[in-house]
Design a protein around this motif. Structure first.
Motif, short mmCIF file in Angstrom:
data_model
loop_
_atom_site.label_atom_id
_atom_site.label_comp_id
_atom_site.label_asym_id
_atom_site.label_seq_id
_atom_site.Cartn_x
_atom_site.Cartn_y
_atom_site.Cartn_z
N ASN A 1 -0.25 -0.94 8.50
CA ASN A 1 -0.15 -0.93 7.03
C ASN A 1 0.82 -1.76 6.40
O ASN A 1 0.52 -2.76 5.45
CB ASN A 1 0.22 0.62 6.59
CG ASN A 1 -0.98 1.56 6.58
OD1 ASN A 1 -1.85 1.07 6.96
ND2 ASN A 1 -0.47 2.92 6.67
N PHE B 1 -0.69 2.05 2.95
CA PHE B 1 -1.70 1.13 2.53
C PHE B 1 -3.22 1.63 2.60
O PHE B 1 -4.11 1.38 1.84
CB PHE B 1 -1.31 -0.08 3.02
CG PHE B 1 -1.88 -1.28 2.35
CD1 PHE B 1 -1.87 -1.37 0.82
CD2 PHE B 1 -2.68 -2.51 2.86
CE1 PHE B 1 -2.54 -2.43 0.06
CE2 PHE B 1 -3.34 -3.36 2.35
CZ PHE B 1 -3.31 -3.48 0.78
N HIS C 1 -0.47 -5.06 4.22
CA HIS C 1 -0.16 -5.24 2.76
C HIS C 1 0.46 -6.63 2.58
O HIS C 1 0.34 -7.30 1.34
CB HIS C 1 0.86 -4.00 2.48
CG HIS C 1 1.34 -3.90 1.09
ND1 HIS C 1 2.60 -4.67 0.46
CD2 HIS C 1 1.06 -3.46 -0.15
CE1 HIS C 1 2.76 -4.36 -0.47
NE2 HIS C 1 1.84 -3.60 -0.98
N ALA D 1 2.83 0.27 0.21
CA ALA D 1 2.89 -0.72 1.66
C ALA D 1 2.87 0.25 2.55
O ALA D 1 2.13 0.29 3.76
CB ALA D 1 3.98 -1.47 1.56
#
Length: 393
Positions: free
Chosen positions: A247, A176, A251, A173
């Motif tokens: 990100n 990502f 995610h 995550a």
């Protein structure tokens, strides 16, 4: 939940082959209705989103020139973070799906768009549009099921390495965009043998990804900070923060599309000879939505309507909210479960599955007592198959 074919109570057992094909025809009709009505309002929508995104990005980067002052840092970082999310989700993802190709605008076209992301557009389109959307939630065929690093279904064999998958998921995550770039390269498969590693096509794809990563890093972590002069350190921190926020957000949204409890998975053999109606049915049961307001839908790239997106991946994203009630009506009439929930609920559900499946399927379950007397077999009461209501009934 495990692969749908192995369930004790198969959620599609009440459907006949005729029901499934009728379902497919109703979805085809809904798709044609939207295609016939695409026009100026849709084109104005995506152009407005792109203009808004560019104003936010340019404004954010301009404000960050004064990012030595904390209020400017917060405002500039927020604007840049929102711009990056919009560019990835509502613009990049959907343009590269071909949702706006019908406009015949060469600047907003799936063949020319390159996004603000570590993965080159061509590689992402292959792994996402061609592989994931074709083989949605088919074990062994859809690499999006855990991205090749996690076990997200009981039908996948457990291995001790899965004990660490909550940590892998958190790291994925945070980084990502790089995880997606590695995923698009199919590193696990292509690094597994010398012949694959030395394959010229694979080496060319690796080189293209490294060029894209270098270009992105140069823009965010070198050129922009240098242009900020005395604010270079704080501008660098702002760019790192904006990419981190983007990100974590993308995610989370993408996990909510296929990981929450209630989403079905399928065996590889189940798609042999698959009809169009069966393909539609798999997309309906293999996806999950996020409920919320208009701002949430735009910031998720309308992937909050993941079910509708998987049914019609090339329809304009701004139309998913409009057709969602019709799709939900089909779920109800055909006796199917429409999986949806708020963002916090779906995120918690997806993470719960990642943590739960880090352990073996039988972990914590009591073993049956030895030497127990055999159970008497009792015939279940006979039930009539529920009648499927069609559009004309």
């Amino acid at each position: 939940m495990t692969t749908i074919q192995k369930q004790e109570h198969n959620p599609i057992a009440h459907l006949t082959a005729e029901d499934v094909e009728n379902l497919g025809r109703e979805l085809d009709a809904l798709r044609e209705k939207v295609i016939a009505s695409r026009g100026a309002d849709d084109a104005a929508y995506i152009r407005k989103v792109i203009k808004t995104q560019r104003v936010l990005e340019m404004g954010g980067r301009a404000v960050l020139l004064a990012s030595r002052f904390p209020p400017a840092w917060f405002v500039g970082t927020a604007a840049l973070s929102i711009a990056k999310i919009l560019e990835n989700m509502e613009i990049g993802h959907n343009v590269m799906h071909g949702q706006w190709d019908w406009m015949r605008d060469p600047k907003i076209h799936s063949t020319t768009w390159e996004w603000d992301h570590a993965s080159p557009a061509e590689q992402w389109k292959h792994s996402h549009n061609e592989l994931h959307h074709t083989y949605t939630n088919v074990l062994g065929k859809d690499n999006d099921l855990g991205y090749g690093i996690m076990r997200v279904d009981e039908g996948q064999k457990w291995h001790p390495v899965h004990l660490g998958q909550p940590l892998w998921n958190l790291v994925n995550a945070i980084f990502f965009q790089y995880g997606i770039a590695a995923y698009d390269l199919e590193l696990g498969k292509n690094l597994s043998s010398r012949s694959r590693r030395r394959n010229p096509a694979f080496k060319a794809r690796v080189a293209a990804t490294l060029r894209k990563v270098r270009r992105q890093a140069t823009k965010d972590y070198l050129v922009h900070p240098i242009l900020s002069g005395p604010s270079a350190p704080t501008t660098l921190a702002a760019n790192l923060t904006a990419n981190l926020i983007r990100n974590l957000w993308t995610h989370s949204v993408i996990m909510c599309g296929h990981f929450p409890e209630g989403v079905e998975t399928f065996e590889r053999t189940s798609i042999e000879g698959e009809t169009r109606g069966e393909w539609y049915l798999r997309q309906m049961l293999g996806s999950a939505n996020i409920s919320g307001g208009p701002l949430l839908h735009i910031m998720t790239g309308n992937l909050s309507f993941q079910v509708e997106h998987h049914l019609f991946p090339d329809l304009p994203s701004n139309r998913y909210q409009e057709i969602a009630p019709h799709v939900r009506d089909l779920f109800q009439r055909y006796g199917l479960t429409y999986t949806t929930g708020s963002l916090p609920k779906q995120v918690v559900s997806a993470w719960h599955k990642v943590i739960r499946l880090a352990l073996p399927n039988d972990f914590g379950k009591k073993k049956p007592a030895a030497h127990r007397a055999p159970l008497r077999v009792v015939e279940p009461p006979r039930q009539e198959r529920p009648r499927v209501a069609t559009a004309g009934s």
